[in-house]
Design a protein around this motif. Structure first.
Motif, PDB file in Angstrom:
ATOM      1  N   THR A 188     -29.504 -13.204 -40.335  1.00 24.06           N
ATOM      2  CA  THR A 188     -29.444 -11.915 -41.031  1.00 24.06           C
ATOM      3  C   THR A 188     -28.670 -12.045 -42.339  1.00 24.06           C
ATOM      4  OG1 THR A 188     -29.560 -10.686 -38.950  1.00 24.06           O
ATOM      5  CG2 THR A 188     -28.691  -9.513 -40.859  1.00 24.06           C
ATOM      6  N   GLY A 189     -27.502 -12.693 -42.260  1.00 29.67           N
ATOM      7  CA  GLY A 189     -26.701 -12.878 -43.467  1.00 29.67           C
ATOM      8  C   GLY A 189     -27.422 -13.710 -44.511  1.00 29.67           C
ATOM      9  N   PHE A 190     -28.116 -14.751 -44.051  1.00 32.88           N
ATOM     10  CA  PHE A 190     -28.882 -15.594 -44.979  1.00 32.88           C
ATOM     11  C   PHE A 190     -29.961 -14.785 -45.679  1.00 32.88           C
ATOM     12  CE2 PHE A 190     -32.686 -18.180 -45.747  1.00 32.88           C
ATOM     13  CZ  PHE A 190     -32.172 -19.138 -46.625  1.00 32.88           C
ATOM     14  N   GLY A 191     -30.650 -13.921 -44.919  1.00 32.67           N
ATOM     15  CA  GLY A 191     -31.709 -13.105 -45.509  1.00 32.67           C
ATOM     16  C   GLY A 191     -31.178 -12.150 -46.554  1.00 32.67           C
ATOM     17  N   VAL A 192     -30.045 -11.534 -46.263  1.00 37.45           N
ATOM     18  CA  VAL A 192     -29.457 -10.589 -47.221  1.00 37.45           C
ATOM     19  C   VAL A 192     -29.049 -11.302 -48.503  1.00 37.45           C
ATOM     20  CG1 VAL A 192     -27.514  -9.039 -47.639  1.00 37.45           C
ATOM     21  CG2 VAL A 192     -28.699  -8.960 -45.448  1.00 37.45           C
ATOM     22  N   MET A 193     -28.442 -12.492 -48.359  1.00 43.70           N
ATOM     23  CA  MET A 193     -27.951 -13.196 -49.532  1.00 43.70           C
ATOM     24  C   MET A 193     -29.083 -13.910 -50.284  1.00 43.70           C
ATOM     25  SD  MET A 193     -24.904 -12.216 -49.159  1.00 43.70           S
ATOM     26  CE  MET A 193     -24.214 -12.988 -50.602  1.00 43.70           C
ATOM     27  N   LYS A 194     -30.144 -14.266 -49.548  1.00 41.55           N
ATOM     28  CA  LYS A 194     -31.232 -15.025 -50.171  1.00 41.55           C
ATOM     29  C   LYS A 194     -32.102 -14.151 -51.059  1.00 41.55           C
ATOM     30  CE  LYS A 194     -34.104 -18.577 -50.619  1.00 41.55           C
ATOM     31  NZ  LYS A 194     -33.713 -19.806 -51.335  1.00 41.55           N
ATOM     32  N   PHE A 195     -32.475 -12.978 -50.567  1.00 37.84           N
ATOM     33  CA  PHE A 195     -33.412 -12.128 -51.286  1.00 37.84           C
ATOM     34  C   PHE A 195     -32.670 -11.127 -52.168  1.00 37.84           C
ATOM     35  CE2 PHE A 195     -35.735 -13.244 -47.329  1.00 37.84           C
ATOM     36  CZ  PHE A 195     -36.730 -14.005 -47.930  1.00 37.84           C
ATOM     37  N   LYS A 196     -33.037 -11.111 -53.417  1.00 37.81           N
ATOM     38  CA  LYS A 196     -32.416 -10.159 -54.338  1.00 37.81           C
ATOM     39  C   LYS A 196     -32.934  -8.747 -54.115  1.00 37.81           C
ATOM     40  CE  LYS A 196     -31.506 -13.499 -58.041  1.00 37.81           C
ATOM     41  NZ  LYS A 196     -31.740 -13.853 -59.464  1.00 37.81           N
ATOM     42  N   ALA A 197     -34.203  -8.619 -53.777  1.00 41.76           N
ATOM     43  CA  ALA A 197     -34.798  -7.296 -53.563  1.00 41.76           C
ATOM     44  C   ALA A 197     -34.321  -6.736 -52.224  1.00 41.76           C
ATOM     45  CB  ALA A 197     -36.322  -7.377 -53.584  1.00 41.76           C
ATOM     46  N   PRO A 198     -33.706  -5.543 -52.212  1.00 42.74           N
ATOM     47  CA  PRO A 198     -33.225  -4.959 -50.950  1.00 42.74           C
ATOM     48  C   PRO A 198     -34.330  -4.781 -49.919  1.00 42.74           C
ATOM     49  CG  PRO A 198     -32.329  -3.771 -52.838  1.00 42.74           C
ATOM     50  CD  PRO A 198     -33.346  -4.713 -53.369  1.00 42.74           C
ATOM     51  N   LEU A 199     -35.541  -4.430 -50.366  1.00 42.66           N
ATOM     52  CA  LEU A 199     -36.633  -4.203 -49.428  1.00 42.66           C
ATOM     53  C   LEU A 199     -36.939  -5.457 -48.633  1.00 42.66           C
ATOM     54  CD1 LEU A 199     -38.829  -2.362 -48.303  1.00 42.66           C
ATOM     55  CD2 LEU A 199     -40.317  -3.082 -50.194  1.00 42.66           C
ATOM     56  N   LYS A 200     -36.912  -6.616 -49.282  1.00 44.87           N
ATOM     57  CA  LYS A 200     -37.224  -7.864 -48.590  1.00 44.87           C
ATOM     58  C   LYS A 200     -36.180  -8.177 -47.521  1.00 44.87           C
ATOM     59  CE  LYS A 200     -39.902 -10.243 -52.188  1.00 44.87           C
ATOM     60  NZ  LYS A 200     -39.971 -11.451 -53.041  1.00 44.87           N
ATOM     61  N   SER A 201     -34.921  -7.982 -47.844  1.00 44.37           N
ATOM     62  CA  SER A 201     -33.870  -8.267 -46.867  1.00 44.37           C
ATOM     63  C   SER A 201     -33.913  -7.273 -45.708  1.00 44.37           C
ATOM     64  CB  SER A 201     -32.489  -8.249 -47.539  1.00 44.37           C
ATOM     65  OG  SER A 201     -32.270  -7.032 -48.200  1.00 44.37           O
ATOM     66  N   VAL A 202     -34.244  -6.017 -45.993  1.00 44.26           N
ATOM     67  CA  VAL A 202     -34.373  -5.014 -44.922  1.00 44.26           C
ATOM     68  C   VAL A 202     -35.540  -5.368 -44.014  1.00 44.26           C
ATOM     69  CG1 VAL A 202     -34.931  -2.605 -44.428  1.00 44.26           C
ATOM     70  CG2 VAL A 202     -33.270  -3.150 -46.209  1.00 44.26           C
ATOM     71  N   LEU A 214     -23.698  -5.472 -38.005  1.00 43.03           N
ATOM     72  CA  LEU A 214     -22.420  -5.697 -38.695  1.00 43.03           C
ATOM     73  C   LEU A 214     -22.596  -6.703 -39.835  1.00 43.03           C
ATOM     74  CD1 LEU A 214     -19.939  -5.897 -35.671  1.00 43.03           C
ATOM     75  CD2 LEU A 214     -20.070  -4.078 -37.367  1.00 43.03           C
ATOM     76  N   THR A 215     -23.331  -7.784 -39.541  1.00 42.71           N
ATOM     77  CA  THR A 215     -23.566  -8.802 -40.571  1.00 42.71           C
ATOM     78  C   THR A 215     -24.349  -8.216 -41.732  1.00 42.71           C
ATOM     79  OG1 THR A 215     -23.599 -10.521 -38.878  1.00 42.71           O
ATOM     80  CG2 THR A 215     -24.572 -11.068 -41.013  1.00 42.71           C
ATOM     81  N   PHE A 216     -25.377  -7.445 -41.418  1.00 40.96           N
ATOM     82  CA  PHE A 216     -26.214  -6.843 -42.453  1.00 40.96           C
ATOM     83  C   PHE A 216     -25.370  -5.959 -43.373  1.00 40.96           C
ATOM     84  CE2 PHE A 216     -29.240  -3.686 -44.083  1.00 40.96           C
ATOM     85  CZ  PHE A 216     -30.251  -4.513 -44.537  1.00 40.96           C
ATOM     86  N   ALA A 217     -24.518  -5.126 -42.768  1.00 40.71           N
ATOM     87  CA  ALA A 217     -23.693  -4.213 -43.564  1.00 40.71           C
ATOM     88  C   ALA A 217     -22.670  -4.970 -44.402  1.00 40.71           C
ATOM     89  CB  ALA A 217     -23.002  -3.215 -42.641  1.00 40.71           C
TER      90      ALA A 217
END
Length: 603
Positions: free
Chosen positions: A359-373, A409-412
């Motif tokens: 989850t943390g990798f996805g949030v940090m990897k993708f700049k677009a919020p929609l992709k990480s969500v 928690l990680t996502f937030a």
């Protein structure tokens, strides 16, 4: 701290924060109970999905006292329960069909004083047929109400390495509801029908053994199941994994509470049911074909399903589940070696951490919020589907709640970290765009922006602000004498001296070449002159290091302009400050001038 170190520090801090928050949450009993409740609910959901694809054993049939059968008994005998001879006749009528077992999910408590012959008929039918099994029940009634009876040693069992059962007080009882003495002492086919609900009232587990009066006693389905499998043993051993191994194909995987997790086969009525009234009618008509077709070589459970008789339970797959079918489910699990196995705490922690990392990798990897969500929800959905497949194919219950909570928690927190990193990058980029590389003062473009902003603010609020223009004296000659590297070194040191002698709200800028400026917000001319004098003296008294390692002194000239008295535009204020600077140089340099005649030229 450079960017890479800052990102690593942010990652480590966020990871520790997430882990700390999670550990703190699960350390609170109320939170732990809440998470367990959610996890149990996810188990129920998965059971509802997988149970639709499971089939009950065709070896098991349930003869049920449904509403019609209950009414039949009331009409014929006038009350419930039916006379004991009724059940004795049922056994007698079913025996010619050679059933594998007849298991009564009914309690035959004590003898009826008014109907001794009826009791005797039942006693003989039970004791003379080795395939008939009857129930007893343990409880915690006070000894003042009921004296705890002594149970025959033939019913007792020994469990070696019984740490899981011993540590759970819910499996120990202080009293017993005694059944007819002649049955209690006349057959070994007596087992417990105790069930235990979770805190939400739902039955998910069953206790295969319970403790009473210094000994263990088997559950009725364990007793019948082992006999059916020809496993004759009253001494059991629990291995280090918390399992009781009956043979190579049949194992009881116990939970940490010493119980087994049932694997459900669907909503109620998933087994083959034959209403009791139909069995009685067939027996009265001597319809052996009906009886043989339904009961030959079958394991027969006899119990009640009528709502008025109150043996309805809540299970993961139904809130209206017949108690007799709970017992049948338990036996079916044993015969098929089909109990649910719950993953251990270390595996659950590993999965939770893995989900958090992804989850943390996805949030940090993708700049677009929609992709990480979308990645977050895809991870959760994927894990949920995998958990269903594991439960359906391998009877494994993996924890969903801990990975989900840790992922949230990680996502937030990852988004917060990402925001901080992005903000810092933005600030760094912005600083590079508005800062002079040599002096680390603001550049000329930023100077123009701030002049405009201060003028607009002063006009709007009828305020004041001042401008100081600074020039290093004889700087061209200095460069010719000492070289441009020493000139750059002195320029940097003069800039630092200026910054140390102004307020944090003031704005130091490099105007161009050796000329610098300071915008003093909310400052009148009198205070601006004091600041200019302070800067002038600080430079005059400081010794500056040259690129060659030598030391020298320099001086500066300063011109001061203020709004509104010296102008109300950027051009006018700069022009006036330049005139003052010209006067300072003409009058010998190394000084501050704040008043200049109108006809004073500018450099």
């Amino acid at each position: 701290m450079n960017k890479k170190l800052w990102i690593k520090f942010a990652y480590i801090s966020a990871s520790l924060l997430i882990l700390g928050v999670f550990l703190y949450l699960i350390s609170i009993p109320l939170t732990r109970d809440f998470l367990n409740k959610i996890e149990n609910t996810t188990f129920d959901l998965r059971q509802n999905i997988v149970s639709k694809h499971k089939k009950t054993s065709d070896k098991i049939v349930i003869v049920d006292v449904n509403d019609a059968s209950y009414e039949y008994i009331i009409d014929k005998y006038g009350s419930w329960p039916a006379p004991r001879v009724f059940w004795a006749n049922l056994i007698t009528n079913l025996e010619p069909s050679k059933p594998g077992m007849m298991i009564f999910d009914l309690l035959f408590l004590k003898r009826y004083i008014s109907d001794g012959n009826s009791d005797l008929e039942l006693i003989n039918a039970v004791n003379n047929n080795k395939n008939v099994y009857v129930s007893m029940n343990l409880d915690n009634y006070p000894s003042e109400v009921r004296i705890p009876p002594k149970l025959p040693r033939t019913l007792q069992n020994s469990i070696k390495n019984d740490f899981l059962i011993k540590q759970n007080p819910d499996l120990s009882y202080s009293n017993c509801r005694p059944i007819i003495d002649e049955i209690l002492n006349g057959t070994k086919n007596i087992g417990l029908i105790n069930v235990q609900r979770d805190k939400d009232g739902i039955i998910r587990t069953m206790p295969p053994f319970s403790y009473y009066d210094g000994a263990y006693y088997k559950h009725l389905t364990i007793l019948a199941g082992l006999d059916y499998l020809n496993i004759d043993n009253n001494t059991f051993t629990m291995n280090s994994n918390g399992e009781i191994v009956f043979d190579k194909n049949h194992t009881l995987p116990l939970t940490k509470e010493g119980k087994v997790i049932l694997n459900w086969y669907g909503p109620e009525w998933s087994f083959n049911y034959v209403p009791l009234w139909k069995v009685v009618n067939a027996a009265e008509k001597n319809d052996r074909k009906f009886l043989d077709d339904n009961f030959k070589n079958k394991i027969i459970f006899i119990g009640v399903t009528a709502n008025s008789l109150s043996d309805i339970k809540s299970t993961p797959v139904s809130y209206m589940f017949p108690g007799v079918e709970v017992q049948a489910t338990f036996l079916n699990n044993l015969l098929d070696n089909n109990f649910i196995k719950k993953t251990g705490i270390f595996f659950n922690i590993f999965i939770a951490l893995l989900m958090a990392v992804l989850t943390g990798f996805g949030v940090m990897k993708f700049k677009a919020p929609l992709k990480s969500v979308l990645l977050f929800f895809a991870l959760q959905a994927g894990y949920f589907i995998i958990s269903i497949l594991l439960m359906g194919a391998f009877n494994i219950w993996v924890n969903l709640t801990a990975p989900f909570v840790l992922s949230i928690l990680t996502f937030a927190i990852a988004y917060i970290v990402k925001y901080l990193i992005t903000s810092r990058d933005y600030e760094h980029t912005y600083k590079l765009a508005v800062t002079d590389g040599l002096t680390e003062m603001y550049n000329h473009r930023y100077f123009q922006e701030q002049m405009t902003n201060n003028i607009q603010t002063a006009k709007r609020y009828n305020g004041v602000f001042s401008l100081i223009m600074v020039d290093i004296d004889f700087f061209k000659k200095f460069n010719d004498t000492y070289g441009h590297q020493s000139g750059d070194a002195v320029l940097r040191q003069v800039a630092q001296t200026i910054k140390r002698n102004i307020r944090s709200t003031d704005i130091p800028c490099r105007y161009g070449g050796e000329e610098m400026s300071v915008i003093l917000t909310n400052t009148n001319k009198e205070d601006a002159v004091k600041t200019a004098i302070k800067i002038c003296e600080a430079v005059r008294n400081k010794e500056f290091e040259l690129a060659t390692g030598d030391w020298t002194h320099v001086t500066i000239s300063l011109g001061v302009a203020s709004m509104p008295e010296n102008g109300d535009t950027t051009e006018k204020l700069i022009e006036y400050a330049d005139k003052c600077l010209y006067v300072a140089k003409r009058n010998g340099r190394n000084q501050v001038i704040s008043d200049a005649p109108e006809d004073t030229p500018t450099e």
